[in-house]
Design an enzyme around this catalytic site. Structure first.
Site: not given
Length: 130
Positions: A25, A58
């Protein structure tokens, strides 16, 4: 028909950390997420201006006001503290909405603070001739 259009971006943010041992991430200051209309767990493209690399991951929410842009996991091999990056998102848009679609563009300073009032991109050739 639906089209995938550019939704939002944080332009020329500075990577503050790179954590190879985290699962993955990109951790982004909550203030920047809100300004750019990006939500936690949303797919984010990371385009590294300094290194020339591109990847998808993400978003994770970081502490508000911290200026944090932390690249986590294996992506830390491609992004180092001090690198300039563009963080971008895209959205599926109905054909009827395309003509009126307006993406959100957030410009930041060297400390990853939103630059107030600067919301419009100037295309490269126009910028260079100005």
């Amino acid at each position: 028909m639906r089209r995938i259009l550019f939704k939002s971006k944080i332009h020329r943010a500075t990577v503050t950390q790179a954590d190879l041992d985290y699962e993955g991430s990109v951790t982004i200051d909550r203030d920047l997420l809100r300004a750019a209309d990006i939500v936690e767990n949303e797919k984010v493209a990371v385009w590294n201006i300094t290194q020339g690399t591109r990847l998808e991951t993400y978003a994770l929410e970081g502490e508000a006001g911290s200026g944090v842009i932390c690249i986590n996991g294996a992506a830390a091999h491609l992004n180092k503290p001090g690198d300039l990056v563009i963080l971008a998102t895209f959205a599926e848009v109905e054909e009827a909405e395309v003509a009126n679609w307006k993406p959100t563009v957030v410009f930041v300073d060297k400390d990853n603070r939103v630059v107030p009032g600067q919301t419009k991109e100037i295309p490269g050739p126009q910028r260079r001739s100005a």
